[in-house]
Design an enzyme around this catalytic site. Structure first.
Site, PDB file in Angstrom:
ATOM      1  N   GLU A  54      64.909  59.054  52.812  1.00  0.00           N
ATOM      2  CA  GLU A  54      66.151  59.711  53.192  1.00  0.00           C
ATOM      3  C   GLU A  54      66.480  59.465  54.662  1.00  0.00           C
ATOM      4  OE1 GLU A  54      63.838  62.948  50.853  1.00  0.00           O
ATOM      5  OE2 GLU A  54      63.417  60.978  51.726  1.00  0.00           O
ATOM      6  N   THR A 205      30.806  46.219  30.146  1.00  0.00           N
ATOM      7  CA  THR A 205      31.911  45.262  30.237  1.00  0.00           C
ATOM      8  C   THR A 205      31.759  44.374  31.458  1.00  0.00           C
ATOM      9  OG1 THR A 205      33.442  46.743  29.082  1.00  0.00           O
ATOM     10  CG2 THR A 205      34.411  45.069  30.500  1.00  0.00           C
ATOM     11  N   ASP A 209      31.537  40.509  30.409  1.00  0.00           N
ATOM     12  CA  ASP A 209      32.730  39.696  30.686  1.00  0.00           C
ATOM     13  C   ASP A 209      32.746  39.090  32.076  1.00  0.00           C
ATOM     14  OD1 ASP A 209      33.518  40.416  28.170  1.00  0.00           O
ATOM     15  OD2 ASP A 209      34.991  41.910  28.819  1.00  0.00           O
TER      16      ASP A 209
END
Length: 371
Positions: A54, A205, A209
């Site tokens: 603003e 994971t 991966d």
């Protein structure tokens, strides 16, 4: 409110969206100053610039702000923090009317900024395109009211709910990795990462991966995407890509750490955080509380089936974003979306609402919000 109000608020919302990854832990806010139907000033908030949208928009408008209408995506603040109150700047600028998309969820502001403007004789209207404004600041709203980050659970899977094929190995012993979803869907995951402050996986994971878990959009960020690993016994390999690329942007949460192992990870650039255990794993409630203390307002979880179960069973998930490829994997050994014990009955199941469908090339995604 008029059609014109909606159009100018749409512009303010587009400006607010430019604050993605630049405004956190503050909200994403856009502001547009309009006089005689013409935009005379506009801005969006960046945390590092300190000044709120603003104030920047009013400065851009200058004297043209007198008698103008200010469109802002969030209620102007009325307290002093890193900057002075926006309400004081709006009143001083001579703005005649303020249209705000929503009230500020911050308890220090909620409703008080609007009241201050009205007391000064400024006409204020609230609620123009409110749903869009709320969606833009889901992370901020939860964090400022609870101290916890907003959690999105993301997964890519087949139509029969499998997130990975049975494990297989290459000739050199490394795990074979096959993408289930399309390139278009995977690119959208990068965009989701860009919108969040942190990304989380379980150590299973991370080992299987060997991901990087980085934001690869190329878009600017105020601070790096924090990569979070749940790792009870600190099994994360020192030669993993996460550790090898750690530069203060990797946090590993454990329950019991061998000193030499923790020190080796710290020397490599990882932040090691010990939290109380729950069922032998890091208590996800304690993890999220700690992340909130670090001003992490939003987190995307990209873990395996067990990490998904921990998050869901702990009722820590606020939203799911599930990508489906038009494939059926079937057969034993394929990995389901959620492991663990599962819920005992349909009555205990997590119910979702406000379901939205998206298309990404040949794939589709379901976005839904936990009730």
């Amino acid at each position: 409110m008029s059609t014109g109000d909606s159009g100018f608020m749409e512009r303010a919302l587009a400006l607010a969206a430019r604050g993605i990854a630049l405004a956190s832990p503050n909200p994403r806010v856009g502001a547009v100053v309009v006089r005689d139907g013409q935009v005379v000033g506009e801005a969006f908030h960046r945390y590092d610039e300190k000044a709120h949208a603003e104030v920047l928009a009013l400065a851009a408008a200058g004297e043209a702000a007198r008698g103008a209408t200010l469109y802002v995506t969030l209620e102007p603040c009325c307290h002093s923090g890193r900057t002075g109150p926006c309400t004081a700047a709006i009143i001083a600028a001579g703005v005649q009317r303020v249209v705000a998309a929503m009230e500020d969820p911050n308890p220090r502001v909620r409703g008080q900024g609007i009241a201050a403007l009205r007391q000064a004789g400024i006409a204020v209207e609230v609620g123009c395109r409110e749903d869009e404004a709320r969606h833009l600041n889901l992370g901020f709203a939860k964090w400022i009211t609870t101290g916890l980050p907003y959690v999105t659970l993301k997964a890519g899977m087949t139509l029969d709910g499998k997130i990975a094929a049975p494990p297989s190995r290459n000739s050199d012993g490394t795990r074979t990795h096959e993408w289930i979803t399309s390139e278009e869907a995977r690119w959208h995951v990068q965009q989701l990462r860009h919108e969040h402050d942190a990304v989380l996986v379980g150590v299973g994971t991370a080992i299987a991966d060997n991901p990087l878990l980085t934001d690869r959009t190329g878009e600017p960020r105020r601070r790096p995407l924090l990569r979070v690993v749940l790792d009870s016994q600190l099994r994360l390999p020192l030669d993993s890509r996460l550790v090898q690329t750690a530069h203060g942007d990797l946090a590993v949460f454990c329950t019991l750490a061998e000193t030499h192992r923790a020190e080796a990870l710290r020397r490599a650039g990882a932040r090691i955080e010990q939290v109380p255990p729950r069922d032998g794993r890091p208590d996800i409630g304690a993890v999220l509380k700690r992340l909130g203390e670090w001003e992490i307002t939003s987190l995307i979880a990209e873990g395996g089936s067990m990490a998904n179960w921990i998050l869901l069973s702990s009722r820590a998930v606020d939203r799911v974003f599930l990508y489906y490829a038009p494939k059926i994997l079937a057969g034993p050994g394929a990995v389901p979306l959620v492991g663990g014990a599962g819920f005992a009955s349909v009555r205990e199941a997590i119910s979702l609402q406000d379901v939205r469908l998206h298309r990404f090339g040949p794939d589709f995604a379901v976005e839904a919000f936990v009730k």
